[in-house]
Design a protein around this motif. Structure first.
Motif, PDB file in Angstrom:
ATOM      1  N   ARG A  16       0.836  -1.189   0.000  1.00 51.02           N
ATOM      2  CA  ARG A  16       0.000   0.000   0.000  1.00 51.02           C
ATOM      3  C   ARG A  16       0.879   1.250   0.000  1.00 51.02           C
ATOM      4  O   ARG A  16       0.593   2.226  -0.696  1.00 51.02           O
ATOM      5  N   ALA A  17       1.997   1.185   0.744  1.00 45.30           N
ATOM      6  CA  ALA A  17       2.902   2.336   0.758  1.00 45.30           C
ATOM      7  C   ALA A  17       3.442   2.584  -0.652  1.00 45.30           C
ATOM      8  O   ALA A  17       3.525   3.727  -1.107  1.00 45.30           O
ATOM      9  N   LYS A 296       0.127   6.028   3.825  1.00 48.42           N
ATOM     10  CA  LYS A 296      -0.024   7.364   3.223  1.00 48.42           C
ATOM     11  C   LYS A 296       1.076   8.298   3.716  1.00 48.42           C
ATOM     12  O   LYS A 296       1.654   9.048   2.951  1.00 48.42           O
ATOM     13  N   VAL A 297       1.317   8.212   5.039  1.00 45.62           N
ATOM     14  CA  VAL A 297       2.293   9.117   5.629  1.00 45.62           C
ATOM     15  C   VAL A 297       3.688   8.815   5.120  1.00 45.62           C
ATOM     16  O   VAL A 297       4.443   9.712   4.710  1.00 45.62           O
ATOM     17  N   VAL A 298       4.044   7.546   5.068  1.00 45.28           N
ATOM     18  CA  VAL A 298       5.414   7.221   4.668  1.00 45.28           C
ATOM     19  C   VAL A 298       5.633   7.595   3.204  1.00 45.28           C
ATOM     20  O   VAL A 298       6.712   8.100   2.828  1.00 45.28           O
ATOM     21  N   ALA A 299       4.617   7.433   2.362  1.00 46.87           N
ATOM     22  CA  ALA A 299       4.764   7.796   0.949  1.00 46.87           C
ATOM     23  C   ALA A 299       5.040   9.292   0.840  1.00 46.87           C
ATOM     24  O   ALA A 299       5.915   9.733   0.080  1.00 46.87           O
ATOM     25  N   ALA A 308       3.059  15.170   6.030  1.00 45.02           N
ATOM     26  CA  ALA A 308       2.102  14.311   6.731  1.00 45.02           C
ATOM     27  C   ALA A 308       2.683  13.782   8.034  1.00 45.02           C
ATOM     28  O   ALA A 308       3.880  13.569   8.157  1.00 45.02           O
ATOM     29  N   ARG A 309       1.819  13.626   9.018  1.00 47.40           N
ATOM     30  CA  ARG A 309       2.235  13.012  10.278  1.00 47.40           C
ATOM     31  C   ARG A 309       1.240  11.931  10.638  1.00 47.40           C
ATOM     32  O   ARG A 309       0.037  12.082  10.436  1.00 47.40           O
ATOM     33  N   TYR A 310       1.746  10.859  11.187  1.00 44.34           N
ATOM     34  CA  TYR A 310       0.865   9.810  11.686  1.00 44.34           C
ATOM     35  C   TYR A 310       0.762   9.981  13.186  1.00 44.34           C
ATOM     36  O   TYR A 310       1.780  10.058  13.872  1.00 44.34           O
TER      37      TYR A 310
END
Ligand code: SRM
Ligand SMILES: Cc1cc2nc3c(=O)[nH]c(=O)nc-3n(C[C@H](O)[C@H](O)[C@H](O)COP(=O)(O)OP(=O)(O)OC[C@H]3O[C@@H](n4cnc5c(N)ncnc54)[C@H](O)[C@@H]3O)c2cc1C
Ligand code: SF4
Ligand code: FES
Lengths: 812, 109
Positions: A16-17, A296-299, A308-310
């Protein structure tokens, strides 16, 4: 030259990443993916369905080998990465392949925890994690009979269900005294156990495994108390452990998992990690929804957008055993000082519990009816103050208010666009509706492909289908799943309406007989519906059945929480006279009415009237020329009007007079749900006609007719039906629209969801395009009004249904 | 010692309906079902005291009008694993009259 990204772990989080990354910038990296399993990325969640024989491996492949090729990704399967050289920035696999990286992404998932009791390494003892495990279970089911699943959690029960479906005798061994104790409270857990037992599953509760017996292959399981049972297969499903051996050996900081910060970065800035292998702010997750957020964040950081932050996730759970609906979220076991709201309907196998703290939902357990899970989950995550609707919150979003029945398609309609439908992929209702309308989607598969909704665990499929059906309307060809009216029948509302019409059924008994009702005299859900359908279809012929009406309609007042009633006299078009006001004042004095109030419907409500006093009070009001306002009924409620041309400097027509005419035409009419009208004298619209079931906005050249508005729980602005030139036409169109609604809609469906379900076009075809049909509808409405416009108050003041209002008094 | 008290004619309770009996100490709901069986329970739902007499009767149960709990009229118990029970009183029908068994203390305060 492109930078190199190496991904270790070809599973759900890692891929997904990569997908998210490709969406943001497909050209940034040359990507290599290593997976120790011999397969391309598949939907691990669906292994339960594969085991149960409901899906095949092919069905659950998420990214095919072609997909990797098309996206220029170098995929290495069946080869485990065994070492990371952080100085030389490369990884090495078991077979000796090496790959250098600029950025490394670890997504190694987790491993099933195998209890290290003696014999745990015998043949036939496995976990439940991957395709190899499922293959082993399917093979065992072919040649062996007895399976033991250790662990009565989500995974264990799904494994047990699958093995049972494959024909094995399954015993679930659980350490504690209730199943799924991390997701369910005791009553829900007991209901789950009972229904699994009914399907043939056996349980051994509070049993602690001490040894696996057998020579090479397992032959039994022994417990701490010395007892033992036979087993040809043992599945250990007692928990998972983040798979961090590789990271540890490379010297990365690990605790329970690989430790990452809010950008999913490990202690080595070149190395990121996502999925079940990570530990973020002290938490390790075992469900896909958080992993997808992490992806999403790592991408975002891998493409160096850096915004982005998780921040962690609140998760909810559903059990994927076909036929069992179960939902759980948050802190479902109350702590001291918490309040709990509980609804139990054992006859329909429904249990709902909400834990409330400071007027906010903190946890939810739903069993049997999980329709409102998403709504409760949204309330929970957003910390919504529920005090305004806490009395009815358990009945679900659709039914904030009186009778408390729900209907699934309508509750989907009622969801706001921001409601999360697919928890796994974080897809909201608005995204789905948007994709359907802008991309012209028609099938579930298309929606899955475009939005990812319903493509992971599948438990939101019903919701997605309902949204599809309501958004596409008639274009949606797969018949929306038909649901029985209630537990008494498998027949839907539409079936019942059609049977009454086509088979000429004229009594409730006839309907129940013709449609094979399972109960003799129905229940509190279906009886009012049947009574309404028969009354609407056979005016004058069908004898209204008081005992099939909810108390408000039987007593012609709204029941209050202390058992008293409210009285609302009709004020046609909101007009009133000094005499009427005097009569109202007099009855308030005479019967000591504790409170009176001007309602939002332009009339006056008298609260707290004792039931015995009702007929007397009505007689007094009748004497002053007033009749029941039906403020309690699924009926015509009010016609709001504004000042209009008579007084107002902007008025274009006599809106007040037209409102009175409309109310005179329609009062007394029973409807599928309540029905409200309004007439405004000009487009300033002071009577709020554009949020009514039928609204009229007067303009210089005539009257705009608006339909399907709702000002309640979910505000819906009307659709413009047409414009007409005379008051006579307004009356004819309103009567025809009402009759179409009366004949067509489901009981307890207001015009707003009805219009959305059948589509405005359907209504236009029936009323605008076909003048004969419109006139026929209007005629049928007028005929039924002959029997409906009987003031219920007058009848009762004269002694009708006296037993309802007269208690028997016994005194010593 | 309970004694039988005549309360109403059977015909004065509608089929699938109820009557409220007021005693000095409490209200009692008397129901008649489709088969002319008669049941009497204290007119207070075990949930929040809702007036059960105002509910919809089906089979041998009634659905409370306030929040839809179903109460078994033969036992007074909320249907299902949930705790909750309202008092039940014995009834009999003779010659078209309905009798209710009450102990002295249940009539007078
Ligand atoms: C008395 C009144 C409030 C007031 O003092 O102004 C009122 C009182 C109740 N409303 Fe209302 N509504 C009243 C105007 C409204 C309005 C405003 C209007 O009609 O212009 C609305 C929004 C407009 C609309 O319906 O589109 C309104 C939307 C609701 C809803 C939400 C309906 C929906 O489809 O979303 C409910 C719940 C339901 O029907 O399921 C509700 C339910 C109720 C109930 C019946 C709750 C219940 O189940 O007991 C309340 C009864 C109180 C009582 O015991 O008498 N009431 N209610 C108003 C009576 C108007 C009248 O003269 O008949
Ligand atoms: C039967 C079952 C049912 C489930 N049901 C649900 C559900 O209903 N809802 C839900 O939200 N979640 C469910 N889950 C959990 C969900 O599947 C996981 O949360 C998710 O798959 C985790 O993704 P991941 O990428 O972190 O790990 P994985 O999907 O396990 O992927 C990790 C991959 O990395 C590979 N790997 C590991 N180490 C190496 C290495 N050194 N070199 C190369 N490859 C390596 C592994 O072989 C594996 O293929 C279920 C899980 C199972 C097993
Ligand atoms: S009157 Fe309407 S808004 Fe007010 S509490 Fe009752 S239902 Fe809610
Ligand atoms: S008071 Fe009877 S269900 Fe709530």
């Amino acid at each position: 030259m492109k930078e190199k990204l190496v991904v270790v772990g070809n599973g759900m989080a890692g891929m997904r990443a990569v997908e998210e990354l490709l969406k943001l910038d497909a050209d940034k990296y040359e990507i290599t993916v290593f997976g120790s399993e011999p397969h391309p990325n598949y939907n691990r969640i669906m292994l339960s369905q594969v085991l149960a024989g409901e899906k095949t491996i092919d069905d659950i492949i998420l990214n095919s080998r072609e997909w990797y090729a098309e996206n220029g990704i170098n995929l290495v399967t069946g080869d485990e990465v065994t070492a990371i050289d952080r100085v030389a920035r490369k990884v090495v696999t078991a077979s000796g392949v090496e790959a250098g990286y600029d950025r490394l992404l670890l997504a190694t998932g987790s491993m099933p925890f195998i209890i290290p009791v003696p014999g745990h390494d015998k043949e036939g003892v496995i976990g439940f994690r991957d395709i190899a495990d499922v293959d082993a279970m399917l093979a065992a089911a072919k040649s062996h009979k007895k399976a033991v699943v250790i662990g009565g959690g989500l995974l264990g029960l799904e494994a047990a269900n699958g093995l049972m479906k494959q024909g094995m005798d399954v015993t679930v061994v659980h350490l504690l005294d209730s199943l799924m104790e991390r997701q369910l409270d005791k009553p829900a857990s007991a209901m789950l156990k009972a229904s699994l037992e009914a399907r043939g599953m056996t349980f051994l509760m509070e049993a602690q495994t001490s040894e696996i017996l057998g020579d090479d292959r397992v032959s039994g399981v022994k417990f701490k108390d010395g007892s033992q049972i036979d087993a040809d297969l043992v599945v250990m499903a007692v928990g998972i452990r983040p798979n961090m051996a590789l990271a540890q050996s490379a010297g990365l900081h690990c605790e329970r998992g690989v430790v990452v910060n809010d950008t999913m970065q490990t202690y080595d800035p070149k190395i990121y990690a996502v999925g079940e292998c990570v530990q973020h702010r002290g938490n390790c997750y075992g469900l896909v929804a958080p992993l997808f957020e992490q992806a999403k964040v790592v991408a975002n950081h891998l493409v160096e957008m850096g915004i982005a932050r998780y921040e962690g996730s609140v998760t909810s759970t559903k059990l994927k055993v076909t036929g069992i609906d179960l939902f759980s979220a948050g802190e479902f076991n109350e702590a001291e000082g918490d309040e709990t709201l509980v609804l139990q309907d054992p006859a329909q196998g429904v249990y709902k519990k909400l834990v409330i703290r400071d007027n906010q939902v903190k946890g939810a357990v739903l069993y049997g009816d999980t329709m409102d899970g998403t709504w409760y989950f949204t309330l929970l995550r957003e910390g919504t103050d529920i005090s305004a609707f806490r009395n009815s919150i358990l009945f679900g979003q659709h039914d904030l208010g009186d009778a408390g029945h729900g209907d699934s398609s309508a509750s989907v309609m009622a969801l706001p666009d921001s409601a999360e439908i697919c928890g796994c992929n974080g897809v909201c209702k608005g995204d789905i509706v948007n994709a359907i309308t802008t991309k012209g989607l028609f099938t579930l598969a298309e929606v899955q492909a475009h939005t990812k909704a319903s493509s992971s665990c599948g438990s939101c499929t019903g919701l997605v289908e309902a949204i599809l059906a309501s958004t596409v309307g008639e274009g949606y060809d797969q018949a929306p799943s038909k649901k029985g009216i209630c537990a008494c029948t498998e027949h839907s509302h539409d079936d019942v309406i059609a049977a009454i019409r086509d088979q000429g059924l004229k009594s409730q008994e006839a309907v129940r007989k013709a449609l094979d009702w399972k109960t003799e005299d129905g229940c509190a859900s279906c009886r009012p519906a049947l009574n309404y359908y028969l009354l609407a279809r056979w005016p004058g012929e069908y004898q209204d059945d008081a005992q099939s009406r909810f108390i408000n309609e039987r007593a012609h007042g709204n029941i209050q929480k202390d058992g008293t009633y409210s009285v609302v006299p009709r004020m046609f078009g909101g007009l009133c006279t000094p005499n009427e006001l005097r009569a109202i004042a007099d009855v308030c004095d005479k019967y000591e009415v504790p409170e009176m109030k001007v309602t939002g419907g332009q009339r006056i409500d008298l609260f707290g009237v004792k039931k015995e006093d009702l007929p007397h009070m009505w007689a007094d009001l009748n004497a002053a020329g007033m009749v029941s306002g039906h403020a309690y009924g699924k009926a015509l409620r009010t016609v709001k009007t504004c000042a209009g041309k008579t007084w107002c400097r902007f008025g274009t027509q006599n809106s007040t007079g037209l409102g009175v005419k409309l109310e005179e035409l329609t009062w007394g009419s029973w409807m599928p749900h309540k029905f409200k009208m309004a007439v405004s004298g000009c487009p300033r619209n002071c009577a709020e006609a554009t949020i009514k079931d039928f609204g009229v906005v007067c303009v210089d050249s005539g009257y705009e007719l608006h339909v399907g508005g709702n000002g309640g729980i979910k505000v819906r602005v009307t659709d413009l039906l047409t414009k007409v030139e005379t008051e006579e036409e307004v009356l004819e169109f309103s009567g025809a629209f009402i009759q179409l609604y009366r004949e067509d809609a489901h009981y307890l469906e207001r015009t707003a969801p009805w219009v959305e379900r059948v589509g405005l076009n359907h209504i236009k075809t029936q009323i605008l395009d076909d003048a004969d049909n419109r006139k026929a509808l209007y005629e049928r409405f007028k005929v039924s009004q002959k029997y409906a416009q009987i003031d219920p108050w007058k009848a009762r003041a004269e002694g009708g249904e006296a037993h309802e209002f007269t208690p028997v008094v016994i005194s010593a | 010692m309970s004694n039988w008290i005549e309360i109403v004619a059977l015909a004065d309770i509608p089929k699938l309906g109820s009557r409220v009996i007021k005693t000095d100490t409490m209200d009692i709901a008397v129901f008649r079902n489709a088969h002319d069986q008669v049941f009497a329970v204290k007119d207070a739902c075990p949930h929040k005291g809702g007036p059960l007499s105002q509910g919809i009767v089906h089979g041998t149960s009634v659905t409370c009008p306030l929040h839809n709990w179903k109460i078994d009229l033969t036992t007074g118990e909320a249907l299902g694993p949930d705790e909750g029970c309202t008092n039940v009183f014995a009834t009999k029908v003779e010659n078209g009259k309905v009798f209710l068994a009450l102990k002295a203390g249940e009539v007078a305060a």
